[in-house]
Design a protein around this motif. Structure first.
Motif, PDB file in Angstrom:
ATOM      1  N   VAL A 100     -42.793  -0.345  30.465  1.00 22.10           N
ATOM      2  CA  VAL A 100     -43.575   0.077  31.634  1.00 22.10           C
ATOM      3  C   VAL A 100     -43.769   1.579  31.532  1.00 22.10           C
ATOM      4  N   ILE A 101     -45.002   2.012  31.728  1.00 21.84           N
ATOM      5  CA  ILE A 101     -45.250   3.457  31.822  1.00 21.84           C
ATOM      6  C   ILE A 101     -45.558   3.730  33.288  1.00 21.84           C
ATOM      7  N   THR A 102     -44.821   4.665  33.875  1.00 18.46           N
ATOM      8  CA  THR A 102     -44.969   4.904  35.310  1.00 18.46           C
ATOM      9  C   THR A 102     -44.756   6.388  35.606  1.00 18.46           C
ATOM     10  N   SER A 103     -44.686   6.723  36.887  1.00 16.71           N
ATOM     11  CA  SER A 103     -44.360   8.102  37.260  1.00 16.71           C
ATOM     12  C   SER A 103     -43.302   8.052  38.354  1.00 16.71           C
ATOM     13  N   ASP A 104     -42.721   9.217  38.616  1.00 20.02           N
ATOM     14  CA  ASP A 104     -41.720   9.234  39.689  1.00 20.02           C
ATOM     15  C   ASP A 104     -42.361   8.866  41.017  1.00 20.02           C
ATOM     16  N   GLY A 105     -43.607   9.260  41.195  1.00 21.92           N
ATOM     17  CA  GLY A 105     -44.290   8.964  42.446  1.00 21.92           C
ATOM     18  C   GLY A 105     -45.727   9.404  42.356  1.00 21.92           C
ATOM     19  N   LEU A 106     -46.416   9.366  43.496  1.00 24.18           N
ATOM     20  CA  LEU A 106     -47.811   9.800  43.472  1.00 24.18           C
ATOM     21  C   LEU A 106     -48.167  10.534  44.752  1.00 24.18           C
ATOM     22  N   ASN A 107     -49.219  11.339  44.645  1.00 25.44           N
ATOM     23  CA  ASN A 107     -49.736  12.073  45.798  1.00 25.44           C
ATOM     24  C   ASN A 107     -50.906  11.302  46.369  1.00 25.44           C
ATOM     25  N   ARG A 108     -50.864  11.104  47.665  1.00 32.62           N
ATOM     26  CA  ARG A 108     -51.963  10.384  48.295  1.00 32.62           C
ATOM     27  C   ARG A 108     -52.283  11.065  49.612  1.00 32.62           C
ATOM     28  N   GLY A 109     -53.271  11.957  49.598  1.00 34.35           N
ATOM     29  CA  GLY A 109     -53.562  12.733  50.796  1.00 34.35           C
ATOM     30  C   GLY A 109     -52.338  13.548  51.175  1.00 34.35           C
ATOM     31  N   ALA A 110     -51.971  13.499  52.446  1.00 37.25           N
ATOM     32  CA  ALA A 110     -50.837  14.298  52.912  1.00 37.25           C
ATOM     33  C   ALA A 110     -49.501  13.660  52.560  1.00 37.25           C
ATOM     34  N   LYS A 111     -49.555  12.461  51.994  1.00 33.85           N
ATOM     35  CA  LYS A 111     -48.297  11.737  51.725  1.00 33.85           C
ATOM     36  C   LYS A 111     -47.916  11.750  50.243  1.00 33.85           C
ATOM     37  N   GLN A 112     -46.645  11.523  50.006  1.00 37.43           N
ATOM     38  CA  GLN A 112     -46.206  11.241  48.639  1.00 37.43           C
ATOM     39  C   GLN A 112     -45.600   9.846  48.634  1.00 37.43           C
ATOM     40  N   VAL A 113     -45.883   9.103  47.606  1.00 40.10           N
ATOM     41  CA  VAL A 113     -45.382   7.733  47.546  1.00 40.10           C
ATOM     42  C   VAL A 113     -44.482   7.611  46.329  1.00 40.10           C
ATOM     43  N   GLU A 114     -43.341   7.034  46.532  1.00 40.73           N
ATOM     44  CA  GLU A 114     -42.346   6.820  45.490  1.00 40.73           C
ATOM     45  C   GLU A 114     -42.777   5.648  44.602  1.00 40.73           C
ATOM     46  N   LEU A 115     -42.748   5.824  43.307  1.00 38.32           N
ATOM     47  CA  LEU A 115     -43.131   4.700  42.429  1.00 38.32           C
ATOM     48  C   LEU A 115     -41.950   4.195  41.602  1.00 38.32           C
ATOM     49  N   LYS A 116     -41.152   5.140  41.108  1.00 37.22           N
ATOM     50  CA  LYS A 116     -40.098   4.750  40.171  1.00 37.22           C
ATOM     51  C   LYS A 116     -39.122   3.758  40.815  1.00 37.22           C
ATOM     52  N   GLY A 117     -38.808   3.996  42.095  1.00 41.44           N
ATOM     53  CA  GLY A 117     -37.894   3.086  42.801  1.00 41.44           C
ATOM     54  C   GLY A 117     -38.469   1.677  42.844  1.00 41.44           C
ATOM     55  N   MET A 118     -39.785   1.610  43.006  1.00 41.70           N
ATOM     56  CA  MET A 118     -40.459   0.295  43.028  1.00 41.70           C
ATOM     57  C   MET A 118     -40.302  -0.389  41.666  1.00 41.70           C
ATOM     58  N   VAL A 119     -40.431   0.431  40.628  1.00 40.30           N
ATOM     59  CA  VAL A 119     -40.287  -0.129  39.278  1.00 40.30           C
ATOM     60  C   VAL A 119     -38.858  -0.635  39.085  1.00 40.30           C
ATOM     61  N   ASP A 120     -37.883   0.176  39.503  1.00 40.14           N
ATOM     62  CA  ASP A 120     -36.477  -0.233  39.353  1.00 40.14           C
ATOM     63  C   ASP A 120     -36.233  -1.567  40.052  1.00 40.14           C
ATOM     64  N   THR A 121     -36.765  -1.704  41.265  1.00 41.67           N
ATOM     65  CA  THR A 121     -36.587  -2.963  41.987  1.00 41.67           C
ATOM     66  C   THR A 121     -37.276  -4.101  41.242  1.00 41.67           C
ATOM     67  N   ALA A 122     -38.477  -3.848  40.791  1.00 46.09           N
ATOM     68  CA  ALA A 122     -39.222  -4.894  40.076  1.00 46.09           C
ATOM     69  C   ALA A 122     -38.439  -5.361  38.851  1.00 46.09           C
ATOM     70  N   LEU A 123     -37.833  -4.402  38.156  1.00 45.54           N
ATOM     71  CA  LEU A 123     -37.182  -4.742  36.888  1.00 45.54           C
ATOM     72  C   LEU A 123     -35.887  -5.546  37.057  1.00 45.54           C
ATOM     73  N   GLU A 124     -35.417  -5.616  38.300  1.00 45.16           N
ATOM     74  CA  GLU A 124     -34.227  -6.466  38.531  1.00 45.16           C
ATOM     75  C   GLU A 124     -34.520  -7.913  38.163  1.00 45.16           C
ATOM     76  N   THR A 125     -35.805  -8.274  38.221  1.00 46.17           N
ATOM     77  CA  THR A 125     -36.155  -9.661  37.883  1.00 46.17           C
ATOM     78  C   THR A 125     -37.038  -9.752  36.634  1.00 46.17           C
ATOM     79  N   CYS A 126     -37.005  -8.719  35.798  1.00 47.63           N
ATOM     80  CA  CYS A 126     -37.829  -8.764  34.573  1.00 47.63           C
ATOM     81  C   CYS A 126     -36.922  -8.611  33.358  1.00 47.63           C
ATOM     82  N   LYS A 127     -36.958  -9.590  32.489  1.00 42.09           N
ATOM     83  CA  LYS A 127     -36.065  -9.532  31.317  1.00 42.09           C
ATOM     84  C   LYS A 127     -36.721  -8.886  30.100  1.00 42.09           C
TER      85      LYS A 127
END
Ligand code: PRX
Length: 632
Positions: free
Chosen positions: A169-196
């Protein structure tokens, strides 16, 4: 490139040629590219299994056509102007030479991790140059990319990773979206709990969030590529080798992986890009889509680079820091061709003209629309206020499955009519069929839009499940590709798309299956049963209306219940699929055989109160009355 049609007469002549002798026509276009080995057989096809092969026997690498062949003459030309989310942050421009180097370094990095031709790589990234580099790096070494829009949830991500059995998986720590920042890496970590299948995660540092890195598995993007060699031999690919998988929603089941292959996709995206936008060498092109959707694949990455164009890559959103951002960027980079979605136009329309008229839009030559039907009011506003009455609006109809634009005007060459996508591109043979599969010859009659002859960038299969491809697209009408859209043709032969005729809804140009949203709702501990339909929405085109039967309805506050159901959708698919309206109901209208009568639910969602057509097969008519009484 010598692909451009230069007059409407030439379009008509080319269209005729493309129908009378398709193979000769496409050979002419394909010959303008660099092939490692010339093809032997231009086209082999049948629409039953289906089995479609373009340019068989030929071999190529698409990235040599996107990069290497431009370097000698145009190496210093800008490939992308990257515009950050924050207008005060520094922007970056990358030339073809620089892009080549970055791509080669990343390709070598992937190789160093053991990636081989045919391996699947998942890309879950914000709109950054690193995302574009990653995509092209995969293609350079014959790895198959599967880009997952960064607005999808960790569940949606793990489904896609597992279906493709991706290795990296190629990802980033997070992303900028207008005034907000969104976390991405944590989402990947959670996703990978069920990916072998995942061996490594490559993390690009986008928001400096200092995300957790798992030793051995996670690698920093820039550290990884820093010392990699700046050249990487382009892997030889057969025309029909897989280029990428892109997941998209259908009427039933989980999203399916639409497969595109190297040779045909290359030929068609470049051809359609140059002709629809009438793109010329020094023009600046801007497609506002996200790379996670097909529009971003074909008209941010592949089409423009194949044609050696300069494009804008925009990290942010149209409303940040204010609603003039699109127009500010058009002025800043002197954009010549601008391509966006009706939903963006509709939301910006409401902001008044001051925020538009502040900016110099005089460089615009062509303005485009994609993703959903554009209503007349939005079309006219776009034409008058953005195009200043001088720029043709190209209303481009196509799909993830078609790979490239199918119906559209060609810049200022073709006649145009608001709300009509227009004519087929050369090589595209649309037909309208009635419910029995007969071709509708008369004008102004609504029919099912089908395509009767292959085109180079068409879907080849659904990844890992060829039967599904056959059943969804090639079984409703034997011998045709079925689009899932209803359309009409007017007296001038122009096509007007009415919308989906299946259980797919189009929300702000994003495509969701009603079944997939229902599945997400049904994961909620309170949900017993649900039915989701689309309804007309002023800005989004369609909104999502969910009828849900819940347990403990009396004990739980309805607002809390709604919030909890919305959370289930956010977790199952992503915030982008959140229902706009949730009605808690005691029962759903069903036929005696237990089938939900969605037709009735659609009518109620549209505001209908009494006229539901034939309801004789309803098991319990009282259910309908109750739903109507409490509808929004
Ligand atoms: O219903 C059509 C609508 O979007 C669907 C395809 O969605 P997707 O695969 O996500 O690709 C969107 C971007 C190409 C189609 O089946 N659609 C797309 N473009 C138009 C459109 N509807 C009307 N007019 C369009 N120009």
């Amino acid at each position: 490139m010598a692909l451009r049609i230069k007059s409407y007469e030439q379009y008509q002549i080319d269209y005729q040629k493309s129908i009378e002798n398709p193979t000769q026509f496409w050979e002419g276009i394909a010959n303008t590219f660099t092939w490692k080995k010339k093809w032997e057989n231009t086209l082999d096809w049948e629409f039953t299994t289906p089995d479609v092969k373009w340019f068989e026997g030929g071999s190529l690498n698409i990235t040599e056509n996107m990069l290497d062949r431009h370097l000698k003459k145009n190496g210093d030309k800008v490939a992308f102007h990257w515009e950050p989310n924050d207008p005060c942050a520094p922007n970056k421009s990358i030339t073809y030479n620089e892009l080549y180097t970055e791509v080669c370094k990343m390709a070598n990095a992937l190789k160093s991790l053991g990636v081989e031709k045919g391996d699947r790589i998942c890309i879950y990234m914000p709109m950054t140059l690193e995302a574009v580099v990653s995509i092209i790096a995969c293609a350079r070494i014959g790895a198959v990319h599967s880009i997952v829009f960064a607005g999808f949830s960790s569940n949606a991500l793990s489904d896609r990773i597992n279906d493709a059995k991706a290795k990296i998986v190629i990802t980033s720590d997070g992303l900028n979206r207008g005034a907000k920042q969104v976390e991405l890496k944590g989402m990947v970590d959670t996703a990978l709990e069920t990916c072998k299948s995942i061996e490594h995660v490559i993390v690009f540092n986008c928001i400096d969030s200092g995300s957790n890195m798992q030793e051995g598995r996670d690698l920093n993007y820039h550290a990884l590529i820093a010392d990699m060699p700046e050249h990487c031999e382009a892997t030889e690919m057969q025309s029909e080798d897989l280029l990428f998988i892109l997941y998209t929603s259908g009427s039933t089941g989980k999203p399916k992986g639409v497969v595109h292959t190297c040779g045909g996709y290359m030929v068609y995206t470049s051809y359609s890009f140059e002709n629809v936008f009438q793109h010329e060498g020094s023009d600046v092109f801007w497609c506002t889509a996200d790379i996670g959707w097909i529009t971003g694949h074909s008209y941010i990455v592949y089409g423009p680079l194949l044609s050696g164009a300069t494009s804008i890559l925009f990290e942010g959103v149209p409303t940040y820091p204010d609603c003039g951002r699109f127009w500010a960027i058009c002025e800043k980079y002197k954009v010549n061709q601008f391509y966006t979605a009706p939903t963006a136009i509709r939301s910006l329309m409401g902001e008044g003209l001051d925020v538009v008229n502040k900016y110099d839009l005089s460089n615009l030559k062509v303005i485009g629309s994609v993703g959903e039907p554009i209503n007349e009011e939005a079309w006219q506003w776009y034409f008058d206020n953005i195009g200043k009455g001088n720029c043709p609006v190209v209303d481009t109809w196509w799909q993830t499955e078609t790979g490239g634009i199918m119906l559209s005007g060609l810049g200022d060459l073709s006649p145009m009519k608001p709300t009509h996508a227009g004519y087929p591109l050369p090589g595209i043979q649309p037909v309208l069929l009635d419910g029995d599969g007969n071709i509708i010859e008369e004008n102004e009659q609504e029919g099912y839009l089908c395509i009767r002859f292959p085109w180079p960038s068409m879907i080849r299969t659904t990844y890992g499940d060829h039967d599904r491809c056959k059943n969804v697209y090639f079984s409703n009408y034997k011998g045709y590709y079925f689009t899932g859209d209803g359309a009409k043709r007017d007296v001038d032969g122009m096509y007007r798309i009415i919308g989906r005729v299946d259980d797919v809804i189009n929300v702000s140009g994003h495509r969701f299956g009603t079944a997939e949203i229902e599945d997400a709702i049904n994961t909620n501990e309170h949900a017993i049963e649900s039915a989701v339909v689309g309804y007309p929405h002023d800005i989004k085109g369609q909104g999502i209306y969910a009828y849900v039967v819940v347990n403990a309805a009396n004990e739980t506050d309805p607002e809390e219940m709604r919030k909890s159901l919305i959370e289930s959708v956010s977790q199952g698919i992503g915030k982008i699929a959140k229902p706009d309206k949730i009605q808690i109901v005691t029962g759903l209208p069903k036929t005696r055989s237990g089938k939900i009568m969605r037709r009735i639910l659609r009518k109620i969602a549209e505001g209908e109160k009494t006229n539901f057509g034939d309801t004789s097969t309803l098991l319990d008519p009282e259910v309908v009355e109750l739903i109507v009484k409490e509808s929004f």
